[in-house]
Design a protein around this motif. Structure first.
Motif, PDB file in Angstrom:
ATOM      1  N   MET A   1       0.829  -1.198   0.000  1.00 30.39           N
ATOM      2  CA  MET A   1       0.000   0.000   0.000  1.00 30.39           C
ATOM      3  C   MET A   1       0.869   1.256   0.000  1.00 30.39           C
ATOM      4  SD  MET A   1      -2.884   1.162   2.773  1.00 30.39           S
ATOM      5  CE  MET A   1      -1.691   1.323   4.092  1.00 30.39           C
ATOM      6  N   LEU A   2       1.926   1.244   0.793  1.00 37.67           N
ATOM      7  CA  LEU A   2       2.859   2.377   0.827  1.00 37.67           C
ATOM      8  C   LEU A   2       3.576   2.541  -0.503  1.00 37.67           C
ATOM      9  CD1 LEU A   2       4.367   1.860   4.368  1.00 37.67           C
ATOM     10  CD2 LEU A   2       2.984   3.796   3.633  1.00 37.67           C
ATOM     11  N   LEU A   3       3.929   1.438  -1.141  1.00 39.12           N
ATOM     12  CA  LEU A   3       4.590   1.509  -2.447  1.00 39.12           C
ATOM     13  C   LEU A   3       3.684   2.130  -3.501  1.00 39.12           C
ATOM     14  CD1 LEU A   3       7.014   0.757  -4.254  1.00 39.12           C
ATOM     15  CD2 LEU A   3       5.837  -1.406  -4.683  1.00 39.12           C
ATOM     16  N   VAL A   4       2.443   1.701  -3.550  1.00 40.33           N
ATOM     17  CA  VAL A   4       1.503   2.246  -4.534  1.00 40.33           C
ATOM     18  C   VAL A   4       1.265   3.728  -4.273  1.00 40.33           C
ATOM     19  CG1 VAL A   4      -0.897   2.136  -5.325  1.00 40.33           C
ATOM     20  CG2 VAL A   4       0.422   0.043  -5.020  1.00 40.33           C
ATOM     21  N   THR A   5       1.130   4.098  -3.012  1.00 38.83           N
ATOM     22  CA  THR A   5       0.950   5.512  -2.675  1.00 38.83           C
ATOM     23  C   THR A   5       2.198   6.311  -3.018  1.00 38.83           C
ATOM     24  OG1 THR A   5      -0.491   4.833  -0.867  1.00 38.83           O
ATOM     25  CG2 THR A   5       0.273   7.103  -0.840  1.00 38.83           C
ATOM     26  N   GLY A   6       3.374   5.733  -2.783  1.00 30.95           N
ATOM     27  CA  GLY A   6       4.620   6.405  -3.123  1.00 30.95           C
ATOM     28  C   GLY A   6       4.776   6.619  -4.616  1.00 30.95           C
ATOM     29  N   ILE A   7       4.382   5.637  -5.404  1.00 27.49           N
ATOM     30  CA  ILE A   7       4.447   5.790  -6.861  1.00 27.49           C
ATOM     31  C   ILE A   7       3.500   6.889  -7.318  1.00 27.49           C
ATOM     32  CG2 ILE A   7       3.904   4.637  -9.041  1.00 27.49           C
ATOM     33  CD1 ILE A   7       4.978   2.054  -7.771  1.00 27.49           C
ATOM     34  N   ASN A   8       2.328   6.917  -6.725  1.00 25.18           N
ATOM     35  CA  ASN A   8       1.351   7.950  -7.073  1.00 25.18           C
ATOM     36  C   ASN A   8       1.879   9.343  -6.710  1.00 25.18           C
ATOM     37  OD1 ASN A   8      -1.048   9.052  -7.967  1.00 25.18           O
ATOM     38  ND2 ASN A   8      -2.026   8.835  -5.980  1.00 25.18           N
ATOM     39  N   GLU A   9       2.492   9.473  -5.542  1.00 27.42           N
ATOM     40  CA  GLU A   9       3.041  10.763  -5.123  1.00 27.42           C
ATOM     41  C   GLU A   9       4.253  11.145  -5.964  1.00 27.42           C
ATOM     42  OE1 GLU A   9       1.831  12.886  -2.673  1.00 27.42           O
ATOM     43  OE2 GLU A   9       0.112  11.538  -2.728  1.00 27.42           O
ATOM     44  N   PHE A  10       5.036  10.163  -6.376  1.00 21.88           N
ATOM     45  CA  PHE A  10       6.202  10.433  -7.216  1.00 21.88           C
ATOM     46  C   PHE A  10       5.792  10.969  -8.583  1.00 21.88           C
ATOM     47  CE2 PHE A  10       9.622   9.059 -10.117  1.00 21.88           C
ATOM     48  CZ  PHE A  10      10.676   9.739  -9.531  1.00 21.88           C
ATOM     49  N   GLN A  11       4.688  10.440  -9.099  1.00 17.32           N
ATOM     50  CA  GLN A  11       4.188  10.931 -10.379  1.00 17.32           C
ATOM     51  C   GLN A  11       3.702  12.377 -10.276  1.00 17.32           C
ATOM     52  OE1 GLN A  11       1.239   8.024 -11.370  1.00 17.32           O
ATOM     53  NE2 GLN A  11       2.726   6.643 -12.314  1.00 17.32           N
ATOM     54  N   LYS A  12       3.273  12.775  -9.082  1.00 15.18           N
ATOM     55  CA  LYS A  12       2.845  14.160  -8.857  1.00 15.18           C
ATOM     56  C   LYS A  12       4.016  15.062  -8.473  1.00 15.18           C
ATOM     57  CE  LYS A  12      -1.720  12.882  -7.158  1.00 15.18           C
ATOM     58  NZ  LYS A  12      -2.594  12.910  -5.986  1.00 15.18           N
ATOM     59  N   ARG A  13       5.230  14.487  -8.396  1.00 14.81           N
ATOM     60  CA  ARG A  13       6.454  15.207  -8.031  1.00 14.81           C
ATOM     61  C   ARG A  13       6.394  15.778  -6.613  1.00 14.81           C
ATOM     62  NH1 ARG A  13       9.204  12.973 -11.748  1.00 14.81           N
ATOM     63  NH2 ARG A  13       9.019  13.752 -13.844  1.00 14.81           N
TER      64      ARG A  13
END
Length: 74
Positions: free
Chosen positions: A39-51
């Protein structure tokens, strides 16, 4: 990605509730930690895409929870 962001918290809550109700926490902790890490990984990827800067902290938390889950499995 949006579907995974909704599935993993449901899995975490379901496993945690089941572990508390049946008093089988030692057996289910690795699975709870693994699903929480994903769950943290998916959220991190989502936040990374938003910079966003919080993505780095989420990736670190994912790594730590994955490490602890693997230690519990072994």
């Amino acid at each position: 990605m949006k579907v995974l962001r909704k599935i993993f918290p449901i899995i975490v809550v379901a496993l945690s509730s089941y572990a508390l109700i049946t008093d089988t926490t030692e057996m289910l902790i690795p699975y709870i930690l693994l699903s929480m890490g994903l769950m943290l990984l998916v959220t991190g990827i989502n936040e990374f895409q938003k910079r966003k800067v919080t993505a780095f902290a989420l990736f670190l938390a994912f790594g730590f929870s994955l490490f602890v889950a693997i230690k519990f499995f072994l």
